[in-house]
Design an enzyme around this catalytic site. Structure first.
Site, PDB file in Angstrom:
ATOM      1  N   HIS A  71      49.113  21.565  58.594  1.00 53.26           N
ATOM      2  CA  HIS A  71      47.480  20.441  58.773  1.00 53.26           C
ATOM      3  C   HIS A  71      46.949  20.495  59.852  1.00 53.26           C
ATOM      4  O   HIS A  71      45.863  20.571  60.565  1.00 53.26           O
ATOM      5  CB  HIS A  71      47.762  19.192  58.715  1.00 53.26           C
ATOM      6  CG  HIS A  71      46.578  17.336  59.256  1.00 53.26           C
ATOM      7  ND1 HIS A  71      45.437  17.993  58.103  1.00 53.26           N
ATOM      8  CD2 HIS A  71      47.163  17.086  59.749  1.00 53.26           C
ATOM      9  CE1 HIS A  71      45.372  16.699  58.820  1.00 53.26           C
ATOM     10  NE2 HIS A  71      44.969  16.276  59.289  1.00 53.26           N
TER      11      HIS A  71
ATOM     12  N   ASP B 209      42.205   9.912  64.957  1.00 53.18           N
ATOM     13  CA  ASP B 209      42.379   9.075  64.724  1.00 53.18           C
ATOM     14  C   ASP B 209      43.848   9.217  63.988  1.00 53.18           C
ATOM     15  O   ASP B 209      44.233   8.172  63.522  1.00 53.18           O
ATOM     16  CB  ASP B 209      41.230   9.458  62.748  1.00 53.18           C
ATOM     17  CG  ASP B 209      42.101  10.357  61.876  1.00 53.18           C
ATOM     18  OD1 ASP B 209      42.240  11.738  62.636  1.00 53.18           O
ATOM     19  OD2 ASP B 209      42.821   9.962  61.192  1.00 53.18           O
ATOM     20  N   HIS B 210      44.537   9.664  65.151  1.00 55.66           N
ATOM     21  CA  HIS B 210      46.210   9.192  64.947  1.00 55.66           C
ATOM     22  C   HIS B 210      46.671   8.897  66.257  1.00 55.66           C
ATOM     23  O   HIS B 210      47.613   8.157  66.288  1.00 55.66           O
ATOM     24  CB  HIS B 210      47.330  10.401  64.436  1.00 55.66           C
ATOM     25  CG  HIS B 210      46.600  10.513  63.088  1.00 55.66           C
ATOM     26  ND1 HIS B 210      47.064  10.599  61.949  1.00 55.66           N
ATOM     27  CD2 HIS B 210      45.740  11.366  62.380  1.00 55.66           C
ATOM     28  CE1 HIS B 210      46.869  10.564  60.400  1.00 55.66           C
ATOM     29  NE2 HIS B 210      45.449  11.212  61.130  1.00 55.66           N
TER      30      HIS B 210
ATOM     31  N   HIS C  63      50.648  13.458  64.780  1.00 53.11           N
ATOM     32  CA  HIS C  63      50.301  14.316  65.191  1.00 53.11           C
ATOM     33  C   HIS C  63      48.850  14.438  66.357  1.00 53.11           C
ATOM     34  O   HIS C  63      48.535  12.993  66.707  1.00 53.11           O
ATOM     35  CB  HIS C  63      49.460  15.231  63.824  1.00 53.11           C
ATOM     36  CG  HIS C  63      48.697  14.682  63.437  1.00 53.11           C
ATOM     37  ND1 HIS C  63      48.758  13.931  62.292  1.00 53.11           N
ATOM     38  CD2 HIS C  63      47.788  15.344  62.804  1.00 53.11           C
ATOM     39  CE1 HIS C  63      47.746  13.640  61.621  1.00 53.11           C
ATOM     40  NE2 HIS C  63      46.429  14.266  61.780  1.00 53.11           N
TER      41      HIS C  63
ATOM     42  N   ASP D 259      49.128  13.105  57.546  1.00 48.68           N
ATOM     43  CA  ASP D 259      48.055  13.786  56.644  1.00 48.68           C
ATOM     44  C   ASP D 259      49.110  14.780  56.534  1.00 48.68           C
ATOM     45  O   ASP D 259      48.464  16.098  56.125  1.00 48.68           O
ATOM     46  CB  ASP D 259      47.113  14.313  57.852  1.00 48.68           C
ATOM     47  CG  ASP D 259      46.215  13.326  58.410  1.00 48.68           C
ATOM     48  OD1 ASP D 259      46.798  11.938  58.302  1.00 48.68           O
ATOM     49  OD2 ASP D 259      45.429  13.772  58.887  1.00 48.68           O
TER      50      ASP D 259
ATOM     51  N   HIS E 183      45.985  14.652  66.324  1.00 52.59           N
ATOM     52  CA  HIS E 183      44.284  14.566  65.702  1.00 52.59           C
ATOM     53  C   HIS E 183      43.916  13.146  66.220  1.00 52.59           C
ATOM     54  O   HIS E 183      44.547  11.535  66.846  1.00 52.59           O
ATOM     55  CB  HIS E 183      43.889  14.205  64.846  1.00 52.59           C
ATOM     56  CG  HIS E 183      43.354  15.422  64.218  1.00 52.59           C
ATOM     57  ND1 HIS E 183      44.261  16.015  62.426  1.00 52.59           N
ATOM     58  CD2 HIS E 183      43.406  17.000  64.274  1.00 52.59           C
ATOM     59  CE1 HIS E 183      43.885  17.499  61.798  1.00 52.59           C
ATOM     60  NE2 HIS E 183      43.352  18.161  63.501  1.00 52.59           N
TER      61      HIS E 183
ATOM     62  N   HIS F 233      46.135   7.858  55.271  1.00 50.14           N
ATOM     63  CA  HIS F 233      44.478   7.491  54.865  1.00 50.14           C
ATOM     64  C   HIS F 233      44.636   7.657  53.439  1.00 50.14           C
ATOM     65  O   HIS F 233      45.597   7.624  52.580  1.00 50.14           O
ATOM     66  CB  HIS F 233      43.906   9.127  54.943  1.00 50.14           C
ATOM     67  CG  HIS F 233      43.604   9.504  55.906  1.00 50.14           C
ATOM     68  ND1 HIS F 233      43.094   9.414  56.730  1.00 50.14           N
ATOM     69  CD2 HIS F 233      44.475  10.564  56.674  1.00 50.14           C
ATOM     70  CE1 HIS F 233      42.636   9.522  58.450  1.00 50.14           C
ATOM     71  NE2 HIS F 233      43.595  10.314  58.501  1.00 50.14           N
TER      72      HIS F 233
HETATM   73 FE    FE Z   1      43.965  11.820  59.932  1.00 48.80          FE
HETATM   74 ZN    ZN Z   2      44.399  14.800  61.147  1.00 52.27          ZN
END
Ligand code: FE
Ligand code: ZN
Length: 252
Positions: A113, A60-61, A56, A132, A58, A170
């Site tokens: 998400h 942090d991805h 996805h 996530d 985001h 995570h």
């Molecule tokens: Fe994440």
């Molecule tokens: Zn995420």
């Protein structure tokens, strides 16, 4: 021949996940939480990154996409939404397959998400990379999708074989366990949470988990059995929504 999978912690609570097809030696990173850490780990292992598999958009991805591509020339595969923040070479949707040498990954639409979140399933390796969507004892927050969408996404993952290894993005498991204990008195849940607290106290990862273990103990997959104590609901997706809302407000 099979798939090697290497998991390592990065950022504050993310996991980096590198995979390598044994037949061809081709490797990929699932998401790009931290480009420097990913490139260093790949180097250390002697793995050549041929693909990025985004779940996805985001940061942090997908935030490390450009740096990983610059360093390796890897092809970047992911859902179209990734282009909101990062380069993408191939956009994929549910049912598409992504080859990595002799290994085939199948795309599952797991929105909820985010609106375009996907997961990658490697049936031959009995592994699924869920970003996530599903966490050990937890699930992703509903930032863009509805409870109905997330419940449907979790249902697709729950339908995979029980021994499928689930690679979450995570390490949230201790916090998820505290919530699970607040809504579920099942002895299997208590036993698992004790094991989780012990693992985390020793700094051991709780990922990967498995589909079978999550079906037995994850309060979100067990929502229809648990939601009665949280409020009235009609249907399983609404039950899931109640458990999700309770976790959003949980101070544990
Ligand atoms: Fe994440
Ligand atoms: Zn995420």
């Amino acid at each position: 021949m099979g798939l090697d999978i290497h998991l390592f912690p990065c950022l504050s609570d993310n996991y980096g996940i590198l995979i390598r097809d044994q037949a061809s030696g081709l490797a990929a990173t699932v998401d790009t939480p931290d480009a420097d850490a990913i490139l260093a780990e790949a180097d250390r292992l002697g793995w050549r990154l041929a693909r990025v598999l985004n779940t996805h958009w985001h940061p942090d991805h997908a935030g490390g996409n450009a740096a990983v591509k610059d360093a390796t020339g890897a092809e970047i595969v992911g859902p179209q939404e990734v282009t909101r923040i990062a380069p993408l070479d191939r956009s994929v949707v549910e049912g598409d397959t992504v080859p990595l040498g002799a290994t085939t990954l199948t795309v599952i639409d797991t929105r909820g998400h985010t609106d375009g979140h996907i997961s990658y399933y490697a049936p031959d390796a009995a592994a699924v990379f869920v970003g996530d969507t599903l966490f050990a004892l937890g699930c992703g927050r509903l930032f863009e999708g509805t409870a109905q969408q997330m419940w449907s996404s979790l249902g697709k993952l729950a339908a995979l074989p029980d021994d499928t290894a689930v690679y979450c993005a995570h390490e949230y498991t201790a916090s998820n366990a505290r919530f699970a204990l607040s809504v579920d008195t099942d002895p299997a849940v208590a036993a698992r949470c004790a094991a989780v607290f012990a693992a985390r106290a020793e700094g051991r990862p709780t990922v990967p988990t498995s589909i079978g273990l999550e079906k037995a103990t994850n309060p979100f997959l067990r929502a229809p059995l648990l939601a009665g104590a949280l409020g009235p609901f009609h249907g399983d997706a609404e039950a899931f929504g109640l458990v999700r809302a309770a976790k959003d407000g949980f101070k544990g």
